[in-house]
Design a protein around this motif. Structure first.
Motif, PDB file in Angstrom:
ATOM      1  N   GLY B 293       0.789  -1.230   0.000  1.00  0.00           N
ATOM      2  CA  GLY B 293       0.000   0.000   0.000  1.00  0.00           C
ATOM      3  C   GLY B 293       0.818   1.275   0.000  1.00  0.00           C
ATOM      4  N   THR B 294       2.055   1.173  -0.376  1.00  0.00           N
ATOM      5  CA  THR B 294       2.886   2.364  -0.509  1.00  0.00           C
ATOM      6  C   THR B 294       2.821   2.861  -1.953  1.00  0.00           C
ATOM      7  N   ILE B 295       2.625   4.158  -2.083  1.00  0.00           N
ATOM      8  CA  ILE B 295       2.464   4.774  -3.407  1.00  0.00           C
ATOM      9  C   ILE B 295       3.644   5.709  -3.666  1.00  0.00           C
ATOM     10  N   TYR B 296       4.183   5.649  -4.877  1.00  0.00           N
ATOM     11  CA  TYR B 296       5.237   6.568  -5.299  1.00  0.00           C
ATOM     12  C   TYR B 296       4.721   7.343  -6.513  1.00  0.00           C
ATOM     13  N   ILE B 297       4.918   8.638  -6.478  1.00  0.00           N
ATOM     14  CA  ILE B 297       4.470   9.497  -7.579  1.00  0.00           C
ATOM     15  C   ILE B 297       5.675  10.228  -8.174  1.00  0.00           C
ATOM     16  N   ALA B 298       5.790  10.179  -9.489  1.00  0.00           N
ATOM     17  CA  ALA B 298       6.785  10.998 -10.187  1.00  0.00           C
ATOM     18  C   ALA B 298       6.198  12.407 -10.330  1.00  0.00           C
ATOM     19  N   ASP B 299       6.735  13.324  -9.529  1.00  0.00           N
ATOM     20  CA  ASP B 299       6.241  14.706  -9.496  1.00  0.00           C
ATOM     21  C   ASP B 299       7.114  15.509 -10.461  1.00  0.00           C
ATOM     22  N   TRP B 300       6.791  15.354 -11.719  1.00  0.00           N
ATOM     23  CA  TRP B 300       7.647  15.797 -12.829  1.00  0.00           C
ATOM     24  C   TRP B 300       8.047  17.271 -12.719  1.00  0.00           C
ATOM     25  N   GLY B 301       7.092  18.127 -12.536  1.00  0.00           N
ATOM     26  CA  GLY B 301       7.385  19.560 -12.527  1.00  0.00           C
ATOM     27  C   GLY B 301       8.115  20.032 -11.280  1.00  0.00           C
ATOM     28  N   ASN B 302       8.035  19.263 -10.215  1.00  0.00           N
ATOM     29  CA  ASN B 302       8.765  19.602  -8.988  1.00  0.00           C
ATOM     30  C   ASN B 302      10.083  18.838  -8.872  1.00  0.00           C
ATOM     31  N   ASN B 303      10.427  18.072  -9.882  1.00  0.00           N
ATOM     32  CA  ASN B 303      11.691  17.327  -9.908  1.00  0.00           C
ATOM     33  C   ASN B 303      11.904  16.502  -8.640  1.00  0.00           C
ATOM     34  N   ARG B 304      10.876  15.738  -8.281  1.00  0.00           N
ATOM     35  CA  ARG B 304      10.989  14.929  -7.061  1.00  0.00           C
ATOM     36  C   ARG B 304      10.083  13.694  -7.158  1.00  0.00           C
ATOM     37  N   ILE B 305      10.355  12.773  -6.258  1.00  0.00           N
ATOM     38  CA  ILE B 305       9.481  11.622  -6.064  1.00  0.00           C
ATOM     39  C   ILE B 305       8.794  11.811  -4.717  1.00  0.00           C
ATOM     40  N   GLN B 306       7.501  11.592  -4.681  1.00  0.00           N
ATOM     41  CA  GLN B 306       6.775  11.661  -3.417  1.00  0.00           C
ATOM     42  C   GLN B 306       6.217  10.281  -3.069  1.00  0.00           C
ATOM     43  N   LYS B 307       6.253  10.030  -1.778  1.00  0.00           N
ATOM     44  CA  LYS B 307       5.832   8.722  -1.278  1.00  0.00           C
ATOM     45  C   LYS B 307       4.603   8.899  -0.377  1.00  0.00           C
ATOM     46  N   PHE B 308       3.614   8.056  -0.578  1.00  0.00           N
ATOM     47  CA  PHE B 308       2.359   8.121   0.190  1.00  0.00           C
ATOM     48  C   PHE B 308       2.020   6.723   0.722  1.00  0.00           C
ATOM     49  N   ARG B 309       1.075   6.691   1.600  1.00  0.00           N
ATOM     50  CA  ARG B 309       0.603   5.406   2.114  1.00  0.00           C
ATOM     51  C   ARG B 309      -0.923   5.358   2.060  1.00  0.00           C
ATOM     52  N   ILE B 310      -1.426   4.207   1.671  1.00  0.00           N
ATOM     53  CA  ILE B 310      -2.867   4.010   1.632  1.00  0.00           C
ATOM     54  C   ILE B 310      -3.373   3.735   3.044  1.00  0.00           C
ATOM     55  N   ALA B 311      -4.380   4.477   3.472  1.00  0.00           N
ATOM     56  CA  ALA B 311      -5.004   4.224   4.771  1.00  0.00           C
ATOM     57  C   ALA B 311      -6.361   3.572   4.541  1.00  0.00           C
ATOM     58  N   GLU B 312      -6.570   2.437   5.181  1.00  0.00           N
ATOM     59  CA  GLU B 312      -7.820   1.685   5.026  1.00  0.00           C
ATOM     60  C   GLU B 312      -8.387   1.342   6.387  1.00  0.00           C
ATOM     61  N   ARG B 313      -9.636   0.963   6.394  1.00  0.00           N
ATOM     62  CA  ARG B 313     -10.225   0.418   7.613  1.00  0.00           C
ATOM     63  C   ARG B 313     -11.139  -0.733   7.229  1.00  0.00           C
TER      64      ARG B 313
END
Lengths: 172, 313
Positions: B293-313
């Protein structure tokens, strides 16, 4: 610099060079293109422009919406291919700026820049004073460097017909 | 990064076991975890990072398009390796625009500029490549993304040819589908493809501003989305991925967000807005989702990779 003054300066600079010759060519083209923000599109346009005859280097300025094309040394960028390529890449051309080197000649009473060896000539548009100078240069067999803006929209079946180039800068 | 095998296993498990741990869970939010990358060309720096992928060990691979290279990071963004320089020779790269890692750990890199797919091992050692410029089967005009089905067949989006091509694991052409157009089943500059738990293909039909689902033979199954800024609408739907629950995540390029849908195409939630703060995006271009459930996004215009986590219940 006002036009009269520009005319004098150019004429003075011109004098020692009368009679010399160079190979004419389109050295650089800057294409104003809308919608370049998407990399899939801008990289695609870059790829397509690189395939045009005479192109050495393509730089895409996404923030300005400009594709800048530099020609191979001693070779002319084939201007006729620009508009079809831009359309094939899914864009519409907003403006075309050209840097061309060639000789001035007169055709049907109008100054024309013989810009390359594939019949892509430019009818030069300028103000009255500069046109007088261009008339003088027509017989001079001297190479000139012109920076100008092509008409906004390329006509269909343009091959063999001259483009109209509105002069912005003019050097000898 | 596509996690269809895990998802498929989950689907099978839920068919027989009610206590398998794969029961449908409700997605509550997407939480920002971390980010890395600054504009530059030194190791670990990024210039127009356009593609992101994961291997089975959770390492992160980035198509660093502006630097004509691939970079490899740990899951928390520590630089591990890089390869590639601008060019068209073997091992060189011209606009590497995406990448994906198959079950054997081979990194597949489609190159916009060279109209080919190059395959490297996990250390960047060239293995083989295929593709030339053209419109015939097996040829490309700007290959935009790759993914794999359960047989390690390679799916390639063919941007200017408005189609998806399928190859065996050696790069031999098997099939293709898609024609240019706006009707259901047609494509208009497809930019990404993912494989769901049933082996169907989900296509980011970017300039139709929609998502389409096809069966493995290329038969049209489903479509959703249209151009716009509301929920369920897109301004260039340019990347797609699935999580373990078969939710579909769509990178909505010009709306600077990611939208999440259930497997019927019903909107679930969105995250991201325009900006450069943590959790914001400037023209995101790709997404990879790990099985945890870890998400990585190529944030092209900000020249970075961002990492997120899926929260579920």
């Amino acid at each position: 610099m006002n036009t009269r003054r520009l005319l004098v300066v150019i004429t003075i600079i011109l004098a020692p060079w009368l009679g010399s010759q160079t190979i004419a060519q389109v050295e650089q083209v800057d294409l104003g293109v809308d919608g370049l923000a998407c990399p899939f599109c801008s990289y695609g346009l870059e790829k397509k422009l690189n395939e045009i005859k005479g192109v050495d280097e393509v730089s895409i300025y996404i923030d300005k919406g400009i594709a800048s094309i530099k020609g191979n040394k001693g070779e002319s960028i084939d201007v006729d291919q620009l508009d079809p390529v831009v359309k094939d890449a899914g864009f519409t051309t907003r403006e075309i700026s050209v840097v061309a080197v060639g000789k001035i000649t007169m055709s049907e009473g109008r100054p024309v820049l013989l810009a390359n060896d594939n019949n892509t000539n430019f009818i030069l548009k300028s103000n009255e004073a500069l046109e007088k100078l261009l008339n003088q240069l027509a017989g001079a067999e001297r190479s000139v460097r012109v920076v100008g803006t092509l008409m906004n929209e390329m006509p269909q079946n343009h091959k063999g017909h001259p483009y109209t180039l509105t002069i912005r800068e003019f050097t000898l | 990064m596509k996690i269809h095998r895990f998802a498929f296993t989950c689907l099978l498990a839920t068919s027989f076991l009610t206590t398998s741990g794969c029961e449908p869970r409700t997605l509550t939010s997407i939480e920002f975890v971390s980010q890395w990358g600054t504009m530059g060309s030194a190791p670990g720096e990024l210039k127009e990072p356009i593609g992101v992928a994961l291997d089975t060990e959770g390492r992160v691979y980035v198509a660093d398009a502006g630097n004509s290279r691939i970079q490899k990071f740990t899951a928390d963004g520590r630089f591990l390796a890089q390869w590639g320089t601008q060019g068209s020779s073997t091992g060189e790269l011209d606009r590497p625009i995406h990448l994906a890692v198959n079950s054997k750990g081979l990194v597949h890199v489609p190159e916009y500029g060279n109209d080919r797919v190059q395959v490297f091992d996990e250390n960047g050692v060239f293995q083989f490549s295929w593709g030339t410029k053209g419109k015939d089967q097996g040829e490309f005009d700007a290959p935009g993304a790759v993914d794999f089905d359960g047989n390690d067949h390679t799916l390639v989006t063919d941007f200017y040819n408005h189609r998806i091509q399928v190859f065996d694991e050696n790069g031999n052409a098997i099939s293709q589908f898609g024609t240019k157009g706006h009707d259901p089943g047609q494509l208009h500059y497809p930019t990404d493809v993912a494989v769901d738990g049933n082996g169907n293909f989900i296509v980011a039909d970017a300039y139709n501003h929609r998502i389409q689902r096809f069966d493995p033979t290329g038969k049209f199954l489903q479509v959703w989305g249209r151009q716009g800024k509301k929920q369920g609408e897109f301004e260039v739907a340019n990347a797609v991925a699935l999580d373990a629950a078969q939710r579909v995540y769509v990178v909505d390029f010009d709306n600077h967000r990611v939208q999440v849908f259930d497997d019927s195409g019903k909107f679930a939630l969105e995250f991201g807005s325009k900006g450069n703060a943590a959790g914001q995006f400037n023209h995101p271009t790709d997404i990879a989702i790990d099985s945890d459930g870890t998400i990585y996004i190529a944030d092209w215009g900000n020249n970075r990779i961002q990492k997120f986590r899926i929260a579920e219940r």
